[in-house]
Design an enzyme around this catalytic site. Structure first.
Site, PDB file in Angstrom:
ATOM      1  N   ASP A   1     -25.023  22.186  17.407  1.00  0.00           N
ATOM      2  CA  ASP A   1     -24.297  23.189  18.552  1.00  0.00           C
ATOM      3  C   ASP A   1     -25.134  24.138  18.839  1.00  0.00           C
ATOM      4  O   ASP A   1     -25.130  25.068  18.251  1.00  0.00           O
ATOM      5  CB  ASP A   1     -22.908  23.713  16.935  1.00  0.00           C
ATOM      6  CG  ASP A   1     -21.474  23.366  17.763  1.00  0.00           C
ATOM      7  OD1 ASP A   1     -21.967  23.472  19.423  1.00  0.00           O
ATOM      8  OD2 ASP A   1     -21.120  23.528  17.180  1.00  0.00           O
ATOM      9  N   GLN A   2     -24.789  24.344  20.036  1.00  0.00           N
ATOM     10  CA  GLN A   2     -24.541  25.602  21.145  1.00  0.00           C
ATOM     11  C   GLN A   2     -25.758  25.784  21.037  1.00  0.00           C
ATOM     12  O   GLN A   2     -25.687  27.179  20.721  1.00  0.00           O
ATOM     13  CB  GLN A   2     -23.421  26.597  20.567  1.00  0.00           C
ATOM     14  CG  GLN A   2     -23.602  27.717  21.268  1.00  0.00           C
ATOM     15  CD  GLN A   2     -22.179  28.638  21.271  1.00  0.00           C
ATOM     16  OE1 GLN A   2     -21.310  27.326  21.263  1.00  0.00           O
ATOM     17  NE2 GLN A   2     -22.478  30.034  20.841  1.00  0.00           N
TER      18      GLN A   2
ATOM     19  N   HIS B   1     -23.929  21.608  24.282  1.00  0.00           N
ATOM     20  CA  HIS B   1     -24.073  22.321  25.282  1.00  0.00           C
ATOM     21  C   HIS B   1     -25.074  23.609  25.055  1.00  0.00           C
ATOM     22  O   HIS B   1     -25.287  23.606  23.628  1.00  0.00           O
ATOM     23  CB  HIS B   1     -22.623  22.657  25.389  1.00  0.00           C
ATOM     24  CG  HIS B   1     -21.986  23.433  24.701  1.00  0.00           C
ATOM     25  ND1 HIS B   1     -22.260  24.237  23.797  1.00  0.00           N
ATOM     26  CD2 HIS B   1     -20.848  23.076  23.752  1.00  0.00           C
ATOM     27  CE1 HIS B   1     -20.922  25.144  22.709  1.00  0.00           C
ATOM     28  NE2 HIS B   1     -20.120  24.078  22.531  1.00  0.00           N
TER      29      HIS B   1
ATOM     30  N   HIS C   1     -15.625  17.646  16.169  1.00  0.00           N
ATOM     31  CA  HIS C   1     -14.379  18.449  16.445  1.00  0.00           C
ATOM     32  C   HIS C   1     -13.696  17.290  17.160  1.00  0.00           C
ATOM     33  O   HIS C   1     -13.257  17.447  18.882  1.00  0.00           O
ATOM     34  CB  HIS C   1     -15.173  19.158  17.916  1.00  0.00           C
ATOM     35  CG  HIS C   1     -14.261  20.775  18.138  1.00  0.00           C
ATOM     36  ND1 HIS C   1     -14.724  21.701  18.349  1.00  0.00           N
ATOM     37  CD2 HIS C   1     -12.522  20.507  17.913  1.00  0.00           C
ATOM     38  CE1 HIS C   1     -13.296  22.562  18.676  1.00  0.00           C
ATOM     39  NE2 HIS C   1     -12.339  21.944  18.343  1.00  0.00           N
TER      40      HIS C   1
ATOM     41  N   CYS D   1     -16.874  22.438  23.231  1.00  0.00           N
ATOM     42  CA  CYS D   1     -17.328  22.004  22.080  1.00  0.00           C
ATOM     43  C   CYS D   1     -16.643  20.583  22.425  1.00  0.00           C
ATOM     44  O   CYS D   1     -17.494  19.065  21.923  1.00  0.00           O
ATOM     45  CB  CYS D   1     -16.697  22.550  20.684  1.00  0.00           C
ATOM     46  SG  CYS D   1     -17.927  24.129  20.869  1.00  0.00           S
TER      47      CYS D   1
END
Length: 510
Positions: free
Chosen positions: A14-15, A292, A104, A54
């Site tokens: 994530d990220q 992302h 999510h 997200c």
């Protein structure tokens, strides 16, 4: 279709910004497990998300459809239960599908085609994080602020460590159970970690993998002259001004972020070791990607929510050395392309008749070295915006349009740091007009704006009303039946121990 459909192990972080990984040239960050996969696999050098936030990014990844097509506008958008996902398509093709970790999902359906969901989600499933373009100045409490940066540093424990340790344990248990139970169906297991997403904190052992003085600072520091209106709105959203941060706080956040990347790599290493222990390595295609990136202080920006490279570009690789020779892919692709890729991998390269329009395109031509597309289409409709931000990445150029602001055109081959906006350059007016014409043909901009506003209004009312009186949570509740776990009197002890042991021991073993 081949006699044995391949297993698919889909690993997500994530990220995670691509520029922070050694497989994309970072000289400091340590990721031995990902680096091995990259050396033996197909690495995409220009992979992007289709919405740098997200939930909309993940909805697009799961469905192969752009956010505007499925209403996946922001982090509180409803992901409709009748939207086909790669989990639906693979399950329909005979796969057992499981998710361990974050996706999510917002709304009452928390499975979206997964036969098993092994953990809850780290983020809420309701509409409480709805964006409000009509009241931009009122800042909701859930928006990012700068505490993730100002409080960056080592920790003993965190919310995210609790989550990702469980994600890893449940994923490994799934693989052990898969081989112990003699499952005949191929599997698609998605393992989705929440690191290195902020807050920027990580245990001391991971902090100590890096010398603090070696941590690189942003290549492009903040300057008013370089900033643009959307970037200034983002700085407002997360309460950042020119006096908020010092160099040491920026260095601390980047240091912890690099440590979190190494933590992710270690967890991936554990899952890969289990895959090998279970004898599943040869029959499994491993895919790694992010949802992302993270600006990490570049241009004075943090987190994501923009179309600049560090926010929108993601790592992506496919490891199946028995099927695809190691190579690097220069063409621009996106996470939206994963659904048709997974489906065609499961069907021996044959595309099905899709039940809904697919905006993504299969990566198989890239994987086999037989051409492939070079285009990414993107939409950002979330926090920090006041109108749709649309993006086209093709060839050497990236074009970004939002009605309230000047257009942006970057030549990424000549200007990888995006320092020179060519949209006002007389020599590029023809190209800009071509992009504007294409956007006008792809999107009804006014209708999209009003669709987003209408969705925000509906969800604000629903979210507000559902928090009054008795609250019924939509969050996924994993259920583990303890009555059939470990030692119970419903099964003979010797039989239980025999079933649980792997590899199986022969009954006539001396």
């Amino acid at each position: 279709m081949t006699a044995k459909q391949p297993n698919i192990l889909f690993l997500m972080a994530d990220q995670m910004t691509a520029s922070a990984l050694p497989i994309y040239g970072h000289p400091l960050v340590k990721t031995p497990h990902l680096s091995r996969l990259a050396a033996e696999g197909v690495v995409f050098d220009s992979a992007y998300c289709n919405s740098p936030l997200c939930a909309p990014s993940r909805f697009t990844l799961m469905s192969g459809q752009l956010p505007s097509r499925i209403g996946g506008y922001d982090n509180a958008a409803d992901f409709a239960a009748d939207t086909p996902t790669f989990a639906h398509y693979l399950r329909d093709a005979g796969y057992t599908t499981a998710l361990s970790g974050k996706m999510h999902f917002c709304g009452p359906d928390q499975l979206h085609g997964f036969e098993e969901r092994l953990t809850t989600d780290i983020y809420p499933a309701d509409y409480g994080w709805v964006v409000d373009w009509e009241d931009f100045e009122t800042r909701p409490s859930y928006y990012h602020n700068m505490s993730s940066v100002t409080q960056a540093g080592p920790c003993v424990r965190s919310n995210q460590l609790d989550f990702d340790d469980e994600v890893t344990f449940r994923a490994r248990r799934f693989l052990y159970d898969y081989v112990r139970n003699g499952e005949r169906r191929p599997f698609c297991l998605t393992v989705s970690l929440t690191h290195p997403h902020d807050p920027y904190t990580i245990p001391q052992q991971y902090w100590d993998r890096y010398s603090h003085d070696d941590i690189d600072m942003p290549r492009v520091p903040y300057s008013r002259a370089l900033s643009d209106p959307h970037s200034e709105r983002l700085r407002h959203v997360y309460q950042l001004n020119e006096e908020t941060l010092g160099d040491e706080q920026i260095r601390n956040a980047r240091h912890a972020y690099y440590g979190a990347i190494s933590y992710v790599d270690d967890r991936i290493g554990e899952v890969l070791a289990t895959l090998k222990e279970c004898g599943l390595e040869e029959d499994t295609i491993i895919v790694f990607s992010g949802d992302h990136g993270d600006m990490l202080g570049e241009r004075g920006l943090w987190y994501k929510m923009s179309w600049f490279e560090d926010s929108a570009r993601v790592p992506m690789l496919v490891h199946a050395p028995g099927r695809f020779a190691p190579r690097r892919v220069a063409e621009s692709v996106s996470t939206m392309d994963l659904l048709p890729t997974f489906v065609e991998l499961a069907r021996d390269g044959v595309a099905p008749e899709y039940a809904a329009p697919i905006d993504g395109r299969s990566l198989l031509p890239h994987l086999t070295g037989n051409g492939g597309h070079d285009e990414v289409i993107g939409e950002y409709l979330g926090e920090g915006a006041i109108a749709p931000l649309l993006m086209i990445r093709r060839g050497r150029y990236k074009f970004v349009h939002t009605a309230p602001d000047p257009d942006q055109l970057f030549d990424l081959a000549a200007d990888p740091l995006e320092l020179n906006n060519l949209a006002a350059d007389p020599a590029h007016q023809g190209l800009c007009q071509e992009f504007r014409n294409e956007m006008a043909s792809r999107w009804d901009y006014g209708r999209l704006y009003h669709d987003v506003i209408a969705s925000q209004r509906r969800r604000k009312l629903v979210a507000r009303s559902l928090m009054k009186g008795k609250v019924t949570a939509w969050d996924h509740q994993p259920v583990f039946d303890a009555s059939i776990q470990y030692m119970r009197n419903i099964i003979d002890l010797d039989d239980l121990e025999r079933r649980a042991r792997f590899p199986v021991v022969s009954s006539d073993r001396p």
